[in-house]
Design a protein around this motif. Structure first.
Motif, short mmCIF file in Angstrom:
data_model
loop_
_atom_site.label_atom_id
_atom_site.label_comp_id
_atom_site.label_asym_id
_atom_site.label_seq_id
_atom_site.Cartn_x
_atom_site.Cartn_y
_atom_site.Cartn_z
N GLN A 152 35.92 53.02 34.93
CA GLN A 152 35.50 51.77 34.29
C GLN A 152 36.66 50.80 34.20
O GLN A 152 36.53 49.62 34.55
CB GLN A 152 34.95 52.06 32.89
N GLY A 153 37.83 51.30 33.75
CA GLY A 153 39.01 50.45 33.65
C GLY A 153 39.46 49.96 35.01
O GLY A 153 39.85 48.79 35.18
N GLU A 154 39.40 50.83 36.01
CA GLU A 154 39.78 50.45 37.37
C GLU A 154 38.88 49.35 37.91
O GLU A 154 39.34 48.38 38.51
CB GLU A 154 39.71 51.68 38.27
N ALA A 155 37.57 49.49 37.67
CA ALA A 155 36.62 48.49 38.15
C ALA A 155 36.80 47.16 37.43
O ALA A 155 36.70 46.08 38.04
CB ALA A 155 35.18 48.99 37.96
N LEU A 156 37.08 47.21 36.13
CA LEU A 156 37.32 45.98 35.38
C LEU A 156 38.57 45.28 35.89
O LEU A 156 38.55 44.05 36.08
CB LEU A 156 37.45 46.29 33.89
N ALA A 157 39.64 46.02 36.12
CA ALA A 157 40.88 45.42 36.63
C ALA A 157 40.64 44.78 38.00
O ALA A 157 41.13 43.67 38.27
CB ALA A 157 41.98 46.48 36.72
N ALA A 158 39.89 45.46 38.86
CA ALA A 158 39.60 44.91 40.19
C ALA A 158 38.77 43.64 40.09
O ALA A 158 39.01 42.66 40.82
CB ALA A 158 38.87 45.96 41.03
N ALA A 159 37.79 43.63 39.19
CA ALA A 159 36.93 42.46 39.02
C ALA A 159 37.71 41.26 38.49
O ALA A 159 37.58 40.14 39.00
CB ALA A 159 35.76 42.79 38.09
N LEU A 160 38.53 41.48 37.47
CA LEU A 160 39.31 40.38 36.90
C LEU A 160 40.30 39.83 37.93
O LEU A 160 40.45 38.61 38.08
CB LEU A 160 40.06 40.86 35.66
N ALA A 161 40.97 40.72 38.66
CA ALA A 161 41.94 40.28 39.67
C ALA A 161 41.24 39.48 40.77
O ALA A 161 41.78 38.46 41.24
CB ALA A 161 42.66 41.49 40.26
N GLU A 162 40.06 39.90 41.18
CA GLU A 162 39.31 39.20 42.23
C GLU A 162 38.97 37.77 41.80
O GLU A 162 39.13 36.81 42.55
CB GLU A 162 38.04 39.96 42.56
N LEU A 163 38.51 37.63 40.57
CA LEU A 163 38.14 36.32 40.06
C LEU A 163 39.35 35.41 39.89
O LEU A 163 39.31 34.22 40.22
CB LEU A 163 37.40 36.47 38.73
N LEU A 164 40.46 35.96 39.39
CA LEU A 164 41.68 35.16 39.22
C LEU A 164 42.24 34.75 40.57
O LEU A 164 42.73 33.62 40.74
CB LEU A 164 42.72 35.94 38.41
N TRP A 165 42.20 35.65 41.53
CA TRP A 165 42.72 35.36 42.87
C TRP A 165 41.91 34.24 43.53
O TRP A 165 42.46 33.36 44.19
CB TRP A 165 42.71 36.62 43.71
N ALA A 166 40.59 34.28 43.35
CA ALA A 166 39.74 33.22 43.91
C ALA A 166 40.05 31.88 43.25
O ALA A 166 40.11 30.85 43.92
CB ALA A 166 38.27 33.59 43.72
N ALA A 167 40.25 31.89 41.92
CA ALA A 167 40.59 30.65 41.23
C ALA A 167 41.93 30.11 41.69
O ALA A 167 42.15 28.89 41.72
CB ALA A 167 40.62 30.89 39.72
N GLY A 168 42.84 31.00 42.08
CA GLY A 168 44.15 30.59 42.59
C GLY A 168 44.14 30.21 44.05
O GLY A 168 45.22 30.05 44.64
N GLY A 169 42.95 30.07 44.62
CA GLY A 169 42.84 29.63 46.01
C GLY A 169 43.23 30.69 47.02
O GLY A 169 43.50 30.38 48.19
N GLY A 170 43.24 31.96 46.60
CA GLY A 170 43.59 33.04 47.51
C GLY A 170 45.07 33.16 47.76
O GLY A 170 45.48 33.81 48.74
N GLY A 171 45.89 32.56 46.88
CA GLY A 171 47.33 32.62 47.08
C GLY A 171 48.15 32.93 45.84
O GLY A 171 49.35 33.16 45.92
N ARG A 172 47.48 32.97 44.68
CA ARG A 172 48.21 33.21 43.44
C ARG A 172 47.23 33.62 42.35
O ARG A 172 46.01 33.38 42.45
CB ARG A 172 48.99 31.98 42.99
N ALA A 173 47.76 34.24 41.31
CA ALA A 173 46.97 34.58 40.13
C ALA A 173 47.90 34.59 38.93
O ALA A 173 49.06 34.98 39.03
CB ALA A 173 46.29 35.93 40.28
#
Length: 440
Positions: free
Chosen positions: A165-186
């Motif tokens: 559960q924690g692994e999936a949550l970390a992956a989901a949050l990182a994916e969303l932040l990375w997309a907001a950063g334009g695929g280059g930053r978070a």
């Protein structure tokens, strides 16, 4: 006079709890005559078995448990007064406005591990639900399609333990932040033990924004690993986890670019509606597309430089999709890239409330034969949903359209919003609830 005394008590409790967290972080304890070995605080603000409740300090009004903190020495950049004011203006419209207790209490909490709904986040009724269900869509994406596994079935979701559960949550949050950063930053925001600035002017302190530390990453894997290492800062009770994620989302995009996405308007990303702070279309757009532009959700036209309508550019298929339906007003069609995402998972906006539709068949949106008769699962995060809900969709049996005398949304022939949202993707489809009482 009473209010002043309450504020003083709350301030002293805050200071006491801050030092308790500092000692706890370094593996120490605050000892006193009543604190015996084997006893102590349970970590969620309640006394352990055998500890006298009378020794616990009273909670101030609307208090939430002490957030999990990181030491100042952990690195990162401390938030400034200008940054905090920028956040307030973008999110709430005014630097003197603060989050409601509903938002400050909200964090990412899962259902019981290794259970029928082990993959699901719990979502209270209110404005935070849209955020939680957007993250939920990416959690399901990671568990079903984000790993090298052939187990793309519901049982794979139900078998996850607390670690997964924690692994999936970390992956989901990182994916969303990375997309907001334009695929280059978070950028990841956490709360530290120190206050970084002194509030002044109209800015109203809230006890946690002033202690934000920003950690910037240039590789998605590094951001995900950092979030995973500090996952309790998002899922722990009293962590302000949802607000921390929203702050991280805005800083990943950068406050300047979010303002550009809004085309200079002063409309905040959260709006006050019936006493609750709810997400605007711009906020949903930031979650779904990485840009805070409500036009990104629509399939029609975008305003051009002079304000005139120009044909919207063809968008790429989203990582997850988006479907919406409301009885109140005719909303524009969702853009094709979100109606047909890369994987069959959709955040659904249903008369202003939110849930997730998903299929375990990775080929659903790439094979027309798979779209004749298929199953979708629906999850809304509410306590009332105690087991999985499977819907059967038949796109070739249109008996629901036989009676054309009434509109499907009229009082005499109302269909559940979930069904109507599904038909914005598969027009005229028949939806069977397979024995479950329709809800939403």
């Amino acid at each position: 006079m009473a209010q002043t005394q309450l504020e003083e008590i709350a301030s002293r409790i805050s200071d006491l709890n801050k030092w308790r967290d500092i000692f706890s972080f370094h593996g120490l304890e605050i000892s006193n005559g009543a604190h015996q070995p084997g006893q102590g605080n349970t970590g969620d603000g309640t006394p352990a078995a055998g500890e006298p409740r009378g020794l616990q300090p009273p909670d101030p009004p609307c208090a939430v448990p002490v957030p999990l903190l990181v030491p100042v020495e952990a690195g990162g950049q401390p938030i400034s007064l200008d940054m905090a004011m920028g956040l307030r203006k973008l999110l709430l419209g005014n630097v003197s406005h603060v989050f409601s207790c509903e938002w400050t209490k909200a964090h990412f909490r899962f259902r019981q591990p290794c259970s029928d709904l082990a993959y699901g986040l719990e979502a209270d009724k209110g404005g935070t639900r849209a955020i939680l269900m957007a993250v939920q869509a990416h959690i399901i994406r990671h568990l079903l399609f984000g790993r090298n596994t052939a187990d793309t079935h519901l049982g794979r979701l139900q078998g996850v333990g607390r670690g997964e559960q924690g692994e999936a949550l970390a992956a989901a949050l990182a994916e969303l932040l990375w997309a907001a950063g334009g695929g280059g930053r978070a950028t990841v925001c956490l709360v530290t033990t120190a206050t970084h600035f002194v509030p002044c002017g109209d800015y109203r302190a809230d006890s946690f924004t002033e202690r934000i530390q920003l950690f910037e990453f240039w590789e998605k894997a590094a951001a995900q690993e950092f979030i995973s290492d500090h996952i309790n800062c998002f899922r722990g009770k009293g962590s302000h986890g949802v607000i921390l994620f929203v702050y991280s989302l805005l800083f990943s995009r950068t406050l300047e670019r979010v303002q550009e996405d809004l085309m200079g308007t002063a409309t905040p990303l959260l709006k006050l509606s019936l006493g609750s702070m709810t997400c605007t279309q711009a906020m949903l757009s930031l979650l779904l597309t990485g840009q805070a532009s409500p036009c990104k959700l629509d399939g029609g036209q975008e305003p051009g430089p002079g304000g005139t309508g120009t044909e919207a550019p063809r968008q790429q298929r989203g990582l997850v999709g988006y479907l919406r339906w409301s009885r109140a007003q005719a909303e524009p069609q969702v853009c094709p890239g979100l109606r047909t995402p890369q994987v069959p998972i959709w955040l659904c906006s249903l008369c202003g409330r939110h849930g997730v539709l998903f299929s375990t068949n990775s080929l659903l949106l790439s094979c027309w034969r798979a779209e004749r008769v298929f199953h979708l699962h629906f999850y809304n995060g509410q306590q009332e949903q105690t087991k999985p809900t499977q819907l059967t969709i038949d796109t070739h049996s249109h008996h629901w359209e036989e009676d054309q005398r009434e509109d499907a949304s009229s009082p005499g022939k109302r269909c559940p919003p979930v069904e109507m949202a599904i038909r914005t993707k598969w027009a005229g489809a028949t939806v069977s609830w397979n024995g479950t009482e329709p809800f939403f």
